[in-house]
Design a protein around this motif. Structure first.
Motif, PDB file in Angstrom:
ATOM      1  N   ALA A 130       0.875  -1.051   0.030  1.00 43.73           N
ATOM      2  CA  ALA A 130       0.112  -0.035   0.106  1.00 43.73           C
ATOM      3  C   ALA A 130       0.866   1.090   0.000  1.00 43.73           C
ATOM      4  O   ALA A 130       0.646   2.247  -0.787  1.00 43.73           O
ATOM      5  CB  ALA A 130      -1.066  -0.125   1.194  1.00 43.73           C
ATOM      6  N   GLU A 131       1.843   1.055   0.802  1.00 48.37           N
ATOM      7  CA  GLU A 131       2.645   2.397   0.964  1.00 48.37           C
ATOM      8  C   GLU A 131       3.614   2.489  -0.452  1.00 48.37           C
ATOM      9  O   GLU A 131       3.640   3.766  -1.021  1.00 48.37           O
ATOM     10  CB  GLU A 131       3.905   2.300   1.859  1.00 48.37           C
ATOM     11  N   GLY A 167       0.740  16.511  -4.310  1.00 50.36           N
ATOM     12  CA  GLY A 167      -0.641  16.657  -4.446  1.00 50.36           C
ATOM     13  C   GLY A 167      -1.206  16.301  -2.966  1.00 50.36           C
ATOM     14  O   GLY A 167      -0.671  15.884  -1.988  1.00 50.36           O
ATOM     15  N   ILE A 168      -2.187  16.633  -2.724  1.00 50.98           N
ATOM     16  CA  ILE A 168      -3.551  16.369  -1.656  1.00 50.98           C
ATOM     17  C   ILE A 168      -3.738  15.048  -1.688  1.00 50.98           C
ATOM     18  O   ILE A 168      -3.747  14.076  -2.664  1.00 50.98           O
ATOM     19  CB  ILE A 168      -4.403  17.515  -1.582  1.00 50.98           C
ATOM     20  N   VAL A 169      -4.310  14.414  -0.634  1.00 48.55           N
ATOM     21  CA  VAL A 169      -4.842  13.059  -0.375  1.00 48.55           C
ATOM     22  C   VAL A 169      -5.704  12.713  -1.643  1.00 48.55           C
ATOM     23  O   VAL A 169      -5.765  11.815  -2.198  1.00 48.55           O
ATOM     24  CB  VAL A 169      -5.564  12.799   0.957  1.00 48.55           C
ATOM     25  N   THR A 213      -7.932   5.807   4.556  1.00 46.89           N
ATOM     26  CA  THR A 213      -7.194   4.698   4.545  1.00 46.89           C
ATOM     27  C   THR A 213      -5.786   5.548   3.738  1.00 46.89           C
ATOM     28  O   THR A 213      -4.792   5.340   4.371  1.00 46.89           O
ATOM     29  CB  THR A 213      -7.657   3.605   3.757  1.00 46.89           C
ATOM     30  N   VAL A 214      -5.988   6.262   2.684  1.00 48.64           N
ATOM     31  CA  VAL A 214      -5.227   6.853   1.960  1.00 48.64           C
ATOM     32  C   VAL A 214      -4.334   7.859   2.983  1.00 48.64           C
ATOM     33  O   VAL A 214      -3.048   7.949   3.013  1.00 48.64           O
ATOM     34  CB  VAL A 214      -5.570   7.378   0.731  1.00 48.64           C
ATOM     35  N   SER A 215      -5.186   8.651   3.544  1.00 51.45           N
ATOM     36  CA  SER A 215      -4.552   9.654   4.521  1.00 51.45           C
ATOM     37  C   SER A 215      -3.789   8.989   5.421  1.00 51.45           C
ATOM     38  O   SER A 215      -2.647   9.566   6.015  1.00 51.45           O
ATOM     39  CB  SER A 215      -5.972  10.384   5.121  1.00 51.45           C
ATOM     40  N   THR A 216      -4.091   7.914   6.230  1.00 52.82           N
ATOM     41  CA  THR A 216      -3.318   7.272   6.966  1.00 52.82           C
ATOM     42  C   THR A 216      -2.188   6.558   6.392  1.00 52.82           C
ATOM     43  O   THR A 216      -0.873   6.935   7.164  1.00 52.82           O
ATOM     44  CB  THR A 216      -4.111   5.945   7.720  1.00 52.82           C
TER      45      THR A 216
END
Length: 125
Positions: A9-10, A23-25, A41-44
């Motif tokens: 994921a990372e 970019g922003i989330v 999830t992406v923010s985390t």
């Protein structure tokens, strides 16, 4: 900074940030394939990457614009070196042998690899 291996994921988020430059989330989320993960999830994942030293941010009011602190080439070299060490005992001969057997390289492709290796070796000398 001592580089760490990324989770799947990372690495996916990093690939997108390397492509976007910053970019922003929401920007990262838009580039993800379906089914898209939740915004949180992406923010985390982004916060974890920031904690690991892979990304930084600029704050504009309540918005955070994220950018890579580690380049794609730096991470590629890290993962390649780790793979060479773990799977091929740092032997390029073992790597090429693996590629020839497993990827069924043609003589032409093998010759191109050999020429490229010679060219790179001569540039270092």
């Amino acid at each position: 900074m001592k580089m760490k291996e990324l989770t799947k994921a990372e690495e996916q988020v990093m690939q997108i940030l390397w492509q976007l430059k910053e970019g922003i989330v929401k920007d990262v989320l838009e580039k993800m394939p379906e089914p898209k993960p939740a915004y949180n999830t992406v923010s985390t994942v982004i916060r974890v990457l920031e904690g690991k030293g892979f990304i930084g941010h600029k704050a504009y009011g309540n918005s955070h614009v994220y950018f890579a602190l580690v380049s794609g080439d730096e991470y590629k070299k890290f993962t390649f070196d780790k793979m060479m060490n773990n799977y091929f005992s740092n032997s390029y001969q073992s790597l090429v042998s693996f590629l020839v057997k497993e990827k069924n390289l043609s003589l032409q492709e093998l010759e191109e690899i050999t020429q490229l290796a010679e060219k790179l070796k001569n540039q270092r000398s």
